[in-house]
Design an enzyme around this catalytic site. Structure first.
Site, short mmCIF file in Angstrom:
data_model
loop_
_atom_site.label_atom_id
_atom_site.label_comp_id
_atom_site.label_asym_id
_atom_site.label_seq_id
_atom_site.Cartn_x
_atom_site.Cartn_y
_atom_site.Cartn_z
N GLU A 44 0.81 -1.22 0.00
CA GLU A 44 0.00 0.00 0.00
C GLU A 44 0.84 1.27 0.00
O GLU A 44 0.37 2.34 0.38
CB GLU A 44 -0.98 -0.01 1.19
CG GLU A 44 -2.00 -1.12 1.06
CD GLU A 44 -2.63 -1.55 2.39
OE1 GLU A 44 -2.18 -1.05 3.43
OE2 GLU A 44 -3.54 -2.39 2.36
N HIS A 98 -0.03 -0.37 10.80
CA HIS A 98 1.02 -1.21 10.24
C HIS A 98 2.23 -1.28 11.16
O HIS A 98 2.45 -0.40 12.00
CB HIS A 98 1.49 -0.67 8.88
CG HIS A 98 0.48 -0.80 7.79
ND1 HIS A 98 0.45 0.04 6.69
CD2 HIS A 98 -0.54 -1.68 7.61
CE1 HIS A 98 -0.55 -0.31 5.90
NE2 HIS A 98 -1.16 -1.35 6.43
N ASP A 109 -0.11 -5.84 9.16
CA ASP A 109 -1.15 -5.06 9.83
C ASP A 109 -1.13 -5.42 11.31
O ASP A 109 -1.04 -6.61 11.66
CB ASP A 109 -2.53 -5.43 9.28
CG ASP A 109 -2.85 -4.78 7.95
OD1 ASP A 109 -1.95 -4.15 7.38
OD2 ASP A 109 -3.99 -4.94 7.48
#
Length: 598
Positions: free
Chosen positions: A346, A535, A370
């Site tokens: 991401e 994260h 995550d």
């Protein structure tokens, strides 16, 4: 399967070296003469020790450069500096067994990490010089690390005691990381993913704190290169065959009306393999592209780290980036065993930087994760009927990335028979096979509308790991947080019930932080509750001390850690900002000094 081990520098620029500065009392007529041999021997011993115990993250040996002569004054300091500039020295260690003249012999480079080892002896005490020169460093705003053995030694004793060894290595590892990053690039492939603030590129942070420049390409560059064939066709065919032979498809969890056909899945494999080649070529270039008429593309962006936006602009139409991210961040692929790439899911630039920190300090792959869920013992028992026990008895944190993670994170590599993540040059062919066998590639779930394959594995229990994260805070700037702990495993039926509640096709690491019983590490819930982002990067080993040392060099304060006091190693200047309040002192020192690169 090709299991050659590929060692070498794939980035532009020479590798940094460690400069050793032998400092001497410059008074002639018997004093300097009596110290020449012992001082130079101290320098050579330090150089030999560091060269024997350090390796660059690309597998090449670390070189030390010793000044040609002992440094007794400013003229010899200038000669040493000229040699260091010519040799590409990125950090220095000044060593001495005796009293010398501090401001005339000190390292005054404005941004280079520096340490001083003052020999703990009584005949001509280097500790006196150490104290004096540290005072000079502090007064001039040039922080230096103090290395001083606990026990008195006899002058001429060339033994490097264990406590000095530990500090030399901790300083050198962090200093090499600082020097390695300087002048390299972070490559953003795409932009901000789903409104995640960590994706927003803060160029001031990269350039002033890390010495890293920023490069950008739109994700349409992947489309252009795929459609025009701007990749090594022979390697693509080899990579696709390798993936078909070694990447086992996992369960299909999508409802029937959203499942892709066998033909579509075959096409997805072709696309994700091409994406992997293209991302790598964008980062470091590929001379093969010059041979097919694409000289500009052959150069790459000299990216020491990168990120791929993916969601949603890409994944709503094309196969996701999970295979690309998982394979590049692993320590092996169809070409053999090689240094892992730091590629952030991401395009979370801040997590990409944290992964880079961990990689440069450990030489091993990093897990992008995550920080998904805190599971209390009561909640686990309510959902599964099972009461957490052993090291998991106080609760667990579910680290589970939305699709990819380095296959090293399976924990199928070993050190001393225990699960580990190792520098790539130590990984065996069987360990590569074991990592691949422990991983399933499941068709991506429904919200990845373009298809693709997610990385599904569970990390083995018993790995000492460090979870870390850089955050940017308004009015403060960058701040680091970290938590040392261990991986755990749950009984299969318990794991499955908990995993199903998130996504059973994604990689899971069950993490338990080491607790102190107070403050931010009072309990597992408090650790989760104070984490600054969704994260984290996970490194093998308890490397919180090394991360703290690196952060201090870059002037990044640490807001949260559970590292024992005797492993915290910062420049001596920090204690002047409040030695009885080390956390506050860290913030004050970083604020007063400002970022490393002005």
């Amino acid at each position: 399967m090709n299991m050659d081990i590929h060692i070498g520098n794939r980035l532009q620029g020479s590798l940094p070296k460690i400069g050793i500065r032998p400092i001497i009392d410059g008074r002639r007529g018997g004093i300097r003469e009596s110290l020449e041999d012992v001082t130079m021997e101290m320098a050579r011993s330090a150089a030999a020790f560091l060269s024997e115990n350090l390796t660059h993250s690309n597998g090449l040996p670390v070189e030390c450069v010793v000044a040609d002569t002992c440094i007794g004054g400013v003229a010899e300091a200038a000669r040493a500096e000229e040699k260091f500039a010519r040799e590409g020295v990125g950090l220095t260690i000044s060593v001495t067994p005796s009293w010398c003249y501090p401001t005339e012999t000190m390292d005054t480079h404005p941004s280079r990490p520096k340490a001083v080892w003052g020999f703990n002896g009584t005949e001509r005490p280097g500790a006196v010089y150490l104290a004096a020169v540290l005072g000079a460093h502090n007064q001039k705003g040039l922080p230096a690390f103090s290395i001083y053995g606990r026990d008195v030694q006899d002058i001429g004793d060339a033994t490097i005691t264990p406590d000095v060894r530990a500090k030399l290595l901790q300083f050198a590892k962090a200093g090499l990381a600082v020097a390695t990053m300087q002048g390299k690039s972070y490559l953003s492939m795409g932009s901000v993913s789903m409104g995640i603030a960590g994706c927003i590129v803060d160029e001031t942070f990269f350039q002033r704190y890390l010495g890293i420049r920023n490069e950008y390409v739109d994700m349409t560059e992947f489309v252009r290169r795929m459609e025009l064939g701007i990749y090594d066709q022979a390697e693509y065919e080899s990579a696709l065959a390798w993936a078909k032979a070694n990447c086992n498809e996992g369960d299909e969890v999508n409802p029937e009306h959203l499942q892709r056909t066998a033909e579509q899945k075959a096409g997805d494999w072709e696309t994700v393999v091409k994406m992997t080649l293209i991302a790598r070529d964008l980062m470091i270039g590929n001379p093969k592209l010059n041979e097919i008429g694409y000289g500009e593309e052959a150069l790459g962006h000299n990216a020491i780290a990168a990120g791929f936006q993916g969601q949603r602009a890409w994944t709503d139409f094309f196969p996701n980036g999970d295979f690309m991210e998982a394979m590049l961040t692993s320590s092996f692929d169809w070409n053999g065993i090689r240094e892992p790439f730091m590629l952030a899911t991401e395009n979370d630039t801040l997590n990409g930087v944290t992964m880079l920190f961990g990689h440069l300090l450990t030489n091993a792959a990093q897990i992008f994760a995550d920080v998904r869920t805190y599971w209390s013992p009561d909640a686990v028992e309510r959902v599964t009927g099972y009461r957490l026990e052993g090291s998991a008895a106080n609760g667990i944190i579910h680290l589970i990335n939305s699709g990819p993670a380095a296959l090293d994170g399976t924990g199928r590599q070993t050190i001393g028979g225990e699960p580990a993540m190792k520098p790539f040059w130590d990984i065996t062919e069987q360990e590569v096979r074991d990592c691949l066998a422990a991983t399933k590639w499941s068709p991506a779930v429904d919200f990845f509308r373009g298809g693709g394959f997610s990385t599904d594995f569970t990390t083995r229990a018993g790995m000492p790991v460090t979870m870390a994260r850089i955050n940017l805070v308004a009015g403060l700037g960058p701040v680091l947080q970290l938590a040392e702990g261990y991986t755990v495993e749950l009984p299969d039926e318990v794991h499955d019930k908990l995993d199903q509640r998130s996504n059973p096709t994604w990689p899971t690491t069950w993490f338990v932080p080491n607790l102190t019983g107070e403050g931010l590490f009072k309990d597992v819930y408090t650790v989760m509750n104070n984490w600054g982002s969704n994260h984290a990067a996970v490194s093998y080993g308890h490397v919180g001390g090394e991360l703290i040392t690196l952060a201090s060099m870059l002037r990044i304060p640490v807001s949260m850690h559970n590292v024992a006091e005797d492993r915290v190693f910062r420049p001596s200047m920090w204690s002047a900002f409040g030695g009885m309040d080390p956390v506050g002192a860290d913030f004050r020192a970083c604020q007063a000094l400002g970022p490393l690169y002005k």
